[in-house]
Design a protein around this motif. Structure first.
Motif, PDB file in Angstrom:
ATOM      1  N   HIS A 145     -16.787  -5.711   6.011  1.00  0.00           N
ATOM      2  CA  HIS A 145     -17.042  -4.218   5.876  1.00  0.00           C
ATOM      3  C   HIS A 145     -16.548  -3.341   7.235  1.00  0.00           C
ATOM      4  O   HIS A 145     -16.586  -3.914   8.368  1.00  0.00           O
ATOM      5  CB  HIS A 145     -18.386  -3.810   5.294  1.00  0.00           C
ATOM      6  CG  HIS A 145     -19.678  -4.367   6.443  1.00  0.00           C
ATOM      7  ND1 HIS A 145     -20.474  -4.976   5.982  1.00  0.00           N
ATOM      8  CD2 HIS A 145     -19.648  -3.701   7.517  1.00  0.00           C
ATOM      9  CE1 HIS A 145     -21.501  -4.710   7.053  1.00  0.00           C
ATOM     10  NE2 HIS A 145     -20.850  -4.429   8.182  1.00  0.00           N
ATOM     11  N   GLY A 205     -14.734  -5.278   1.609  1.00  0.00           N
ATOM     12  CA  GLY A 205     -13.635  -6.003   0.685  1.00  0.00           C
ATOM     13  C   GLY A 205     -13.981  -7.504   0.862  1.00  0.00           C
ATOM     14  O   GLY A 205     -14.933  -7.929   1.689  1.00  0.00           O
ATOM     15  N   LYS A 246      -4.745   8.092   4.904  1.00  0.00           N
ATOM     16  CA  LYS A 246      -5.372   7.312   3.857  1.00  0.00           C
ATOM     17  C   LYS A 246      -4.402   6.261   2.995  1.00  0.00           C
ATOM     18  O   LYS A 246      -3.106   6.361   3.251  1.00  0.00           O
ATOM     19  CB  LYS A 246      -5.830   8.234   2.800  1.00  0.00           C
ATOM     20  CG  LYS A 246      -6.808   9.207   3.113  1.00  0.00           C
ATOM     21  CD  LYS A 246      -8.191   8.585   3.239  1.00  0.00           C
ATOM     22  CE  LYS A 246      -9.238   9.708   3.816  1.00  0.00           C
ATOM     23  NZ  LYS A 246     -10.439   9.067   4.133  1.00  0.00           N
ATOM     24  N   LYS A 268      -8.310   4.469   0.031  1.00  0.00           N
ATOM     25  CA  LYS A 268      -9.160   3.675   0.781  1.00  0.00           C
ATOM     26  C   LYS A 268      -9.079   4.198   2.283  1.00  0.00           C
ATOM     27  O   LYS A 268      -7.986   4.901   2.414  1.00  0.00           O
ATOM     28  CB  LYS A 268      -8.691   2.138   0.944  1.00  0.00           C
ATOM     29  CG  LYS A 268      -8.809   1.609  -0.558  1.00  0.00           C
ATOM     30  CD  LYS A 268      -8.141   0.228  -0.615  1.00  0.00           C
ATOM     31  CE  LYS A 268      -7.907  -0.560  -1.906  1.00  0.00           C
ATOM     32  NZ  LYS A 268      -9.548  -0.548  -2.342  1.00  0.00           N
ATOM     33  N   ASN A 269      -9.954   3.929   3.031  1.00  0.00           N
ATOM     34  CA  ASN A 269     -10.087   4.373   4.393  1.00  0.00           C
ATOM     35  C   ASN A 269      -9.150   3.537   5.528  1.00  0.00           C
ATOM     36  O   ASN A 269      -9.278   3.710   6.702  1.00  0.00           O
ATOM     37  CB  ASN A 269     -11.576   4.456   4.908  1.00  0.00           C
ATOM     38  CG  ASN A 269     -12.124   5.988   4.235  1.00  0.00           C
ATOM     39  OD1 ASN A 269     -11.593   6.991   4.446  1.00  0.00           O
ATOM     40  ND2 ASN A 269     -13.170   5.512   3.537  1.00  0.00           N
ATOM     41  N   GLU A 287     -15.952   1.200   4.039  1.00  0.00           N
ATOM     42  CA  GLU A 287     -15.117   0.222   3.405  1.00  0.00           C
ATOM     43  C   GLU A 287     -15.508  -1.223   3.238  1.00  0.00           C
ATOM     44  O   GLU A 287     -16.138  -1.618   4.252  1.00  0.00           O
ATOM     45  CB  GLU A 287     -13.696   0.426   4.084  1.00  0.00           C
ATOM     46  CG  GLU A 287     -12.547   0.374   2.956  1.00  0.00           C
ATOM     47  CD  GLU A 287     -12.308   1.290   2.086  1.00  0.00           C
ATOM     48  OE1 GLU A 287     -12.617   1.129   0.827  1.00  0.00           O
ATOM     49  OE2 GLU A 287     -12.102   2.582   2.285  1.00  0.00           O
ATOM     50  N   LYS A 331     -13.369   2.841  -5.431  1.00  0.00           N
ATOM     51  CA  LYS A 331     -12.464   4.101  -5.479  1.00  0.00           C
ATOM     52  C   LYS A 331     -10.976   3.654  -5.085  1.00  0.00           C
ATOM     53  O   LYS A 331     -10.911   2.804  -4.287  1.00  0.00           O
ATOM     54  CB  LYS A 331     -12.806   5.223  -4.483  1.00  0.00           C
ATOM     55  CG  LYS A 331     -12.531   4.966  -3.081  1.00  0.00           C
ATOM     56  CD  LYS A 331     -13.322   6.056  -2.366  1.00  0.00           C
ATOM     57  CE  LYS A 331     -13.316   6.058  -0.644  1.00  0.00           C
ATOM     58  NZ  LYS A 331     -13.922   4.845  -0.072  1.00  0.00           N
ATOM     59  N   HIS A 388     -16.782   1.376  -2.920  1.00  0.00           N
ATOM     60  CA  HIS A 388     -15.743   0.750  -2.411  1.00  0.00           C
ATOM     61  C   HIS A 388     -14.626   0.442  -3.894  1.00  0.00           C
ATOM     62  O   HIS A 388     -13.526  -0.059  -3.412  1.00  0.00           O
ATOM     63  CB  HIS A 388     -16.037  -0.583  -1.959  1.00  0.00           C
ATOM     64  CG  HIS A 388     -16.403  -1.515  -2.947  1.00  0.00           C
ATOM     65  ND1 HIS A 388     -17.817  -1.529  -3.657  1.00  0.00           N
ATOM     66  CD2 HIS A 388     -15.901  -2.605  -3.549  1.00  0.00           C
ATOM     67  CE1 HIS A 388     -17.697  -2.591  -4.521  1.00  0.00           C
ATOM     68  NE2 HIS A 388     -16.548  -3.306  -4.404  1.00  0.00           N
ATOM     69  N   TRP A 433       0.866  -1.118   0.123  1.00  0.00           N
ATOM     70  CA  TRP A 433      -0.074  -0.073  -0.008  1.00  0.00           C
ATOM     71  C   TRP A 433       0.798   1.233   0.026  1.00  0.00           C
ATOM     72  O   TRP A 433       2.023   1.109   0.510  1.00  0.00           O
ATOM     73  CB  TRP A 433      -1.019   0.146   1.319  1.00  0.00           C
ATOM     74  CG  TRP A 433      -1.835  -1.113   1.257  1.00  0.00           C
ATOM     75  CD1 TRP A 433      -3.228  -0.850   1.073  1.00  0.00           C
ATOM     76  CD2 TRP A 433      -1.891  -2.281   1.883  1.00  0.00           C
ATOM     77  NE1 TRP A 433      -4.016  -1.880   1.384  1.00  0.00           N
ATOM     78  CE2 TRP A 433      -3.105  -2.999   1.762  1.00  0.00           C
ATOM     79  CE3 TRP A 433      -0.724  -3.242   2.206  1.00  0.00           C
ATOM     80  CZ2 TRP A 433      -3.213  -4.341   1.931  1.00  0.00           C
ATOM     81  CZ3 TRP A 433      -0.966  -4.217   2.454  1.00  0.00           C
ATOM     82  CH2 TRP A 433      -2.190  -5.050   2.448  1.00  0.00           C
ATOM     83  N   THR A 442      -6.632   1.876  10.302  1.00  0.00           N
ATOM     84  CA  THR A 442      -7.592   3.035   9.756  1.00  0.00           C
ATOM     85  C   THR A 442      -7.440   4.175  10.737  1.00  0.00           C
ATOM     86  O   THR A 442      -7.218   4.098  11.816  1.00  0.00           O
ATOM     87  CB  THR A 442      -9.241   2.529   9.746  1.00  0.00           C
ATOM     88  OG1 THR A 442      -9.889   3.642   9.228  1.00  0.00           O
ATOM     89  CG2 THR A 442      -9.579   2.053  11.099  1.00  0.00           C
TER      90      THR A 442
END
Length: 516
Positions: free
Chosen positions: A499, A510, A375, A437-438, A508, A434, A432, A359, A454
């Protein structure tokens, strides 16, 4: 409404894909939503980049390297991207026979008329004899060459074939200051060079031994422009103490002061705040004893006008199993002093063809180093941060390489990502997809436990099986801290959905694979 634009750029094509999503909060710097976009350079070649700058016309100017297959030779391209993410201009700088070029810097040298200065170095090989030279190319707004200068700045008594991150600074009056460090098997040479506005040689100074150090990170003015500040590594070292130093040079390149940063800090780049304080971003690599652990975090430091350390902050958790890395060229920038951005790669690994995801972690601080938000970009491939540039609308431009280890073979793609001002975005499941991510959820696949990171306060993590049955729900730690979640005993192997909710809204989502 705001549009997220993904733009694919190739040599002969420009394909634009629009993905619509809605921000649910206003942006305080402008009072309205802002556009965000991604430019992907769509060539079959492996790509990398360095500087992308935000010019006086709110355009983005930078260079891209494309590696010729089966060689170490790179062709370089200058690109101009407008504020909407459209590539409006590019120029190829092809490699020369028996010469390998390396672009290292680009600055806007003049606003009216619009001009840029590109600098770097070249390695030549004539009949097995290698030599290295530094080049400077001034171009106009259409990337036409105004002048080009080549100088042999390497001292004659060394055999260096590599320069570590040369830096260039536009003088307050006319001209430029160039700093570079030549690799010489540990006995390096730190060189400073002054040019006039037309590229004429004006001054030259060489340092060696302890006065040179091993790495050069940054070059900038001090608070009143009476001296140059140079971020270096292992210069005038103190045994078992600070690795990174800030050298103070007078305007004749004499070293007048050495400021030692706290121990274990490295790869520091800096920005001068209004009022003269210096904020710096980079990497902290420390050691814990009992038990022995290596830890690393992305850091931000603040020094006053006398270069006394006044504050510091660290983000990304110090988990020794997860590597961190600073931006290759730059890790810190700001446009507005109360929106200071610091970034780095999370789950960094040494190597070219890394077979796990990573990330880009981005933090925003105010001028007192209070963490405002954090972020993340990635998790679907291996990302490595190259550079960040704060933008005039309060947002951020990120350049990063991306390697999809599941589908690509020896090819890195370059992404140029324009973000909005990065305030907390409270969305729902429609958002989600985008890129920003948060939260980060890792590892994936997981076995007995997983981690959730987070900066969203008072958030709740929930895991469901594919039938919609809740497997677990757990509150998350706040303000960028990582939460370790132990999976319930007997959780079957398979696919799951997760979530994260904030104030009863999903921010968020996944998928997670659990293995046994």
């Amino acid at each position: 409404m705001t549009y997220w634009l993904i733009k694919t750029t190739g040599m002969k094509q420009h394909v634009v894909l629009f993905i619509l999503f809605t921000w649910l909060c206003a942006l305080p710097l402008t009072g309205k939503a802002q556009d965000s976009w991604v430019v992907k350079f769509n060539s079959p070649l492996s790509e990398s980049s360095g500087d992308f700058i935000n010019n006086s016309n709110d355009e983005f100017i930078g260079y891209v390297a494309k590696i010729i297959p089966q060689t170490s030779i790179r062709d370089f391209y200058l690109y101009k991207i407008d504020k909407n993410g459209d590539t409006v201009l590019n120029r190829k700088f092809p490699h020369k026979q028996d010469t390998i070029l390396s672009f290292c810097n680009i600055i806007q040298s003049n606003c009216n008329p619009e001009e840029y200065l590109v600098s770097g170095y070249g390695n030549t090989n004539f009949n097995g004899n290698y030599s290295i030279y530094d080049f400077f190319i001034k171009v106009d707004s259409n990337f036409n060459t105004i002048w080009e200068r080549n100088y042999i700045l390497k001292p004659n008594n060394i055999s260096a074939s590599y320069e570590y991150l040369p830096q260039i600074l536009k003088k307050k009056d006319l001209g430029y200051i160039y700093g570079t460090l030549y690799d010489n098997a540990g006995n390096n040479r730190l060189v400073f060079f002054e040019m006039g506005e037309n590229g004429d040689s004006l001054a030259y100074r060489v340092y060696e031994g302890d006065s040179a150090g091993l790495f050069l990170y940054d070059l900038y003015y001090n608070y009143d422009s009476s001296a140059y500040l140079v971020n270096v590594w292992d210069t005038h070292p103190i045994p078992l103490w600070g690795e990174t130093q800030i050298l103070t040079l007078d305007l004749d390149f004499n070293q007048t002061k050495v400021t030692y940063l706290p121990r274990w800090h490295s790869a520091i780049t800096s920005r001068l705040l209004p009022g003269g304080s210096v904020v710096s971003g980079g990497l902290y690599k420390g050691i814990l004893l009992n038990p022995y652990q290596l830890i690393d975090q992305i850091c931000i430091l603040k020094h006053d006008t006398s270069l006394t350390l006044t504050d510091s902050s660290y983000f990304t958790n110090p988990d020794h199993e997860i590597g961190k890395h600073e931006g290759y060229y730059n890790s810190i920038d700001y446009y507005y002093p109360n929106s200071i951005f610091v970034a780095g790669t999370y789950d960094y690994d040494i190597g070219i063809w890394v077979s796990h995801p990573s990330w880009i972690a981005i933090a925003k601080y105010d001028s007192d180093l209070n963490l405002l938000t954090e972020k993340y970009i990635g998790g679907d491939a291996y990302y490595a941060l190259e550079n960040i540039t704060a933008t005039s609308d309060g947002g951020l431009l990120i350049t990063t390489t991306r390697y999809d280890y599941q589908t690509q073979y020896q090819e890195h793609d370059l992404y140029v990502i324009k973000l909005d001002s990065l305030d907390l975005l409270v969305g729902n499941t429609e958002h989600h997809n985008k890129l920003v991510k948060n939260a980060m959820v890792y590892p994936n696949p997981a076995r007995d436990h997983l981690y959730v990171k987070t900066a969203v306060r008072e958030a709740l993590f929930a895991l469901y099986d594919m039938g919609g049955k809740a497997v677990l729900k757990q509150p998350l730690a706040t303000n960028g801290t990582t939460t370790k979640i132990t999976l319930p005993a007997g959780t079957p192997q398979g696919n799951y959905l997760w979530h994260i909710t904030y104030q009863n809204k999903i921010i968020e989502t996944g998928k997670l694979i659990i293995l046994k």
